[in-house]
Design a protein around this motif. Sequence first.
Motif, PDB file in Angstrom:
ATOM      1  N   THR A   1       0.833  -1.188   0.000  1.00 50.28           N
ATOM      2  CA  THR A   1       0.000   0.000   0.000  1.00 50.28           C
ATOM      3  C   THR A   1       0.874   1.247   0.000  1.00 50.28           C
ATOM      4  O   THR A   1       1.976   1.236   0.544  1.00 50.28           O
ATOM      5  N   PRO A   2       0.434   2.330  -0.654  1.00 46.92           N
ATOM      6  CA  PRO A   2       1.234   3.559  -0.683  1.00 46.92           C
ATOM      7  C   PRO A   2       1.507   4.080   0.716  1.00 46.92           C
ATOM      8  O   PRO A   2       0.662   4.007   1.608  1.00 46.92           O
ATOM      9  N   THR A   3       2.728   4.596   0.912  1.00 48.09           N
ATOM     10  CA  THR A   3       3.091   5.152   2.213  1.00 48.09           C
ATOM     11  C   THR A   3       2.382   6.485   2.414  1.00 48.09           C
ATOM     12  O   THR A   3       2.545   7.401   1.604  1.00 48.09           O
ATOM     13  N   PRO A   4       1.567   6.637   3.474  1.00 52.47           N
ATOM     14  CA  PRO A   4       0.839   7.890   3.672  1.00 52.47           C
ATOM     15  C   PRO A   4       1.777   9.007   4.115  1.00 52.47           C
ATOM     16  O   PRO A   4       2.848   8.766   4.671  1.00 52.47           O
ATOM     17  N   THR A   5       1.369  10.225   3.856  1.00 48.83           N
ATOM     18  CA  THR A   5       2.137  11.376   4.322  1.00 48.83           C
ATOM     19  C   THR A   5       2.050  11.455   5.847  1.00 48.83           C
ATOM     20  O   THR A   5       0.957  11.377   6.410  1.00 48.83           O
ATOM     21  N   PRO A   6       3.181  11.594   6.548  1.00 50.93           N
ATOM     22  CA  PRO A   6       3.143  11.637   8.010  1.00 50.93           C
ATOM     23  C   PRO A   6       2.299  12.799   8.521  1.00 50.93           C
ATOM     24  O   PRO A   6       2.328  13.900   7.978  1.00 50.93           O
ATOM     25  N   VAL A   7       1.542  12.531   9.583  1.00 54.76           N
ATOM     26  CA  VAL A   7       0.709  13.555  10.204  1.00 54.76           C
ATOM     27  C   VAL A   7       1.517  14.230  11.304  1.00 54.76           C
ATOM     28  O   VAL A   7       2.030  13.568  12.219  1.00 54.76           O
ATOM     29  N   VAL A   8       1.657  15.545  11.224  1.00 52.45           N
ATOM     30  CA  VAL A   8       2.409  16.309  12.215  1.00 52.45           C
ATOM     31  C   VAL A   8       1.476  16.712  13.348  1.00 52.45           C
ATOM     32  O   VAL A   8       0.442  17.342  13.121  1.00 52.45           O
ATOM     33  N   VAL A   9       1.847  16.338  14.588  1.00 53.81           N
ATOM     34  CA  VAL A   9       1.014  16.669  15.750  1.00 53.81           C
ATOM     35  C   VAL A   9       1.597  17.819  16.565  1.00 53.81           C
ATOM     36  O   VAL A   9       0.899  18.409  17.388  1.00 53.81           O
ATOM     37  N   ALA A  10       2.869  18.121  16.371  1.00 52.20           N
ATOM     38  CA  ALA A  10       3.497  19.243  17.075  1.00 52.20           C
ATOM     39  C   ALA A  10       4.743  19.656  16.305  1.00 52.20           C
ATOM     40  O   ALA A  10       5.377  18.831  15.637  1.00 52.20           O
ATOM     41  N   SER A  11       5.093  20.929  16.391  1.00 46.06           N
ATOM     42  CA  SER A  11       6.271  21.417  15.682  1.00 46.06           C
ATOM     43  C   SER A  11       6.886  22.582  16.437  1.00 46.06           C
ATOM     44  O   SER A  11       6.229  23.216  17.282  1.00 46.06           O
ATOM     45  N   ALA A  12       8.159  22.863  16.116  1.00 40.54           N
ATOM     46  CA  ALA A  12       8.853  23.967  16.786  1.00 40.54           C
ATOM     47  C   ALA A  12       9.982  24.465  15.902  1.00 40.54           C
ATOM     48  O   ALA A  12      10.782  23.653  15.409  1.00 40.54           O
TER      49      ALA A  12
ATOM     50  N   PRO B   1      26.435  30.770  17.205  1.00 39.80           N
ATOM     51  CA  PRO B   1      26.294  31.765  16.133  1.00 39.80           C
ATOM     52  C   PRO B   1      24.841  31.883  15.688  1.00 39.80           C
ATOM     53  O   PRO B   1      24.133  30.882  15.564  1.00 39.80           O
ATOM     54  N   PRO B   2      24.368  33.106  15.452  1.00 37.94           N
ATOM     55  CA  PRO B   2      22.942  33.310  15.128  1.00 37.94           C
ATOM     56  C   PRO B   2      22.516  32.674  13.807  1.00 37.94           C
ATOM     57  O   PRO B   2      21.309  32.544  13.569  1.00 37.94           O
ATOM     58  N   THR B   3      23.448  32.304  12.966  1.00 31.90           N
ATOM     59  CA  THR B   3      23.074  31.669  11.700  1.00 31.90           C
ATOM     60  C   THR B   3      22.598  30.221  11.897  1.00 31.90           C
ATOM     61  O   THR B   3      21.968  29.648  11.000  1.00 31.90           O
ATOM     62  N   ALA B   4      22.905  29.633  13.047  1.00 34.02           N
ATOM     63  CA  ALA B   4      22.462  28.262  13.318  1.00 34.02           C
ATOM     64  C   ALA B   4      20.942  28.258  13.518  1.00 34.02           C
ATOM     65  O   ALA B   4      20.387  29.132  14.179  1.00 34.02           O
ATOM     66  N   LYS B   5      20.292  27.258  12.943  1.00 36.51           N
ATOM     67  CA  LYS B   5      18.828  27.195  13.050  1.00 36.51           C
ATOM     68  C   LYS B   5      18.362  25.778  12.744  1.00 36.51           C
ATOM     69  O   LYS B   5      19.160  24.888  12.390  1.00 36.51           O
ATOM     70  N   GLY B   6      17.064  25.582  12.853  1.00 37.56           N
ATOM     71  CA  GLY B   6      16.504  24.271  12.548  1.00 37.56           C
ATOM     72  C   GLY B   6      15.008  24.251  12.781  1.00 37.56           C
ATOM     73  O   GLY B   6      14.390  25.284  13.073  1.00 37.56           O
ATOM     74  N   ASP B   7      14.426  23.098  12.626  1.00 36.12           N
ATOM     75  CA  ASP B   7      13.013  22.924  12.946  1.00 36.12           C
ATOM     76  C   ASP B   7      12.796  21.497  13.414  1.00 36.12           C
ATOM     77  O   ASP B   7      13.530  20.579  13.033  1.00 36.12           O
ATOM     78  N   ALA B   8      11.791  21.328  14.255  1.00 35.23           N
ATOM     79  CA  ALA B   8      11.453  20.012  14.801  1.00 35.23           C
ATOM     80  C   ALA B   8       9.978  19.744  14.534  1.00 35.23           C
ATOM     81  O   ALA B   8       9.137  20.646  14.653  1.00 35.23           O
ATOM     82  N   ARG B   9       9.684  18.481  14.174  1.00 37.93           N
ATOM     83  CA  ARG B   9       8.296  18.078  13.950  1.00 37.93           C
ATOM     84  C   ARG B   9       8.065  16.715  14.604  1.00 37.93           C
ATOM     85  O   ARG B   9       8.882  15.804  14.431  1.00 37.93           O
ATOM     86  N   VAL B  10       6.976  16.589  15.325  1.00 37.09           N
ATOM     87  CA  VAL B  10       6.596  15.321  15.932  1.00 37.09           C
ATOM     88  C   VAL B  10       5.485  14.714  15.095  1.00 37.09           C
ATOM     89  O   VAL B  10       4.449  15.352  14.873  1.00 37.09           O
TER      90      VAL B  10
END
Length: 277
Positions: A163-174, A183-192
């Motif tokens: 079966t096709p792999t479904p798109t993950p559902v995001v329940v929280a992010s930051a 250094p201020p150029t450092a960055k990122g994002d988190a998704r649960v």
Amino acid sequence: MQHLDHDRLVFLALGESEADNGESAHLATCALCRAEVASLQQVAGLGTETQGLADLPDPPEHVWQSIEAQVRAAEAGPLLTETRRHRVPGQADTTTAGQADTTTTERTSGAAAGSTVARLDPARRSRRGRGWSGWVATAVTAAAAAAVAVVGTVSVLRPDDQTPTPTPVVVASAPLAAYGATPPTAKGDARVFQDGQLHLHVANLPTVPGYYEVWLINPTTMEMFSVGTLGGGADALLPLPPNVDLKSYSVVDVSAEQYDNNTRHSGDSLLRGSLTG
């Protein structure tokens, strides 16, 4: 020009993450990275389209016979041409009658080749390739390799189901921002994701002599626990403990750690962000 990391391109192609401003600008000017993303998307599409490939029945015998007849005809054609090209003047076939005999001989040879194909036993199919010309062997090898690649793609994308792999559902992010002296150029994002995995994307982290570790922190009590470590790439997918309380442990922290056998937080946080959702 420094190209985007291959693992990062995989995440972008699969839709697991969105390109940030710097990556979008790079993709707009770099044909090589754009081509790699397009190729990865095509592979993923092939995996979806060929999900039932493993269940296809064996082709009927007449299909093999037709393929073999065409191969034999392709081999025989150039040989007959060479035979006519090297005939010695003065032989019987220099006359009109001789040319007619040659035509008759060619037709007879073609019929004989066809009858030989018809008499081949299916059990000997694995030995038929020994007499094929080089270009035929190359073509068949390429086709086989392509088929194996498609099947391998299906297995990698869906090892246990069709079966096709479904798109993950995001329940929280930051969003993750530089913390402390980072250094201020450092960055990122988190998704649960709903399946209990934490996806991290980071950029411009300072080089450290040890490694990067990911934590979840309770901002009220400052209690924390380690989720896992980041590898050398920009993305990581880490499993969270079952029934983790993200409302209490809402802060995502990326720290610089030393290889000192100390399991506690070093106190050197590089990125931090609070989960919402």
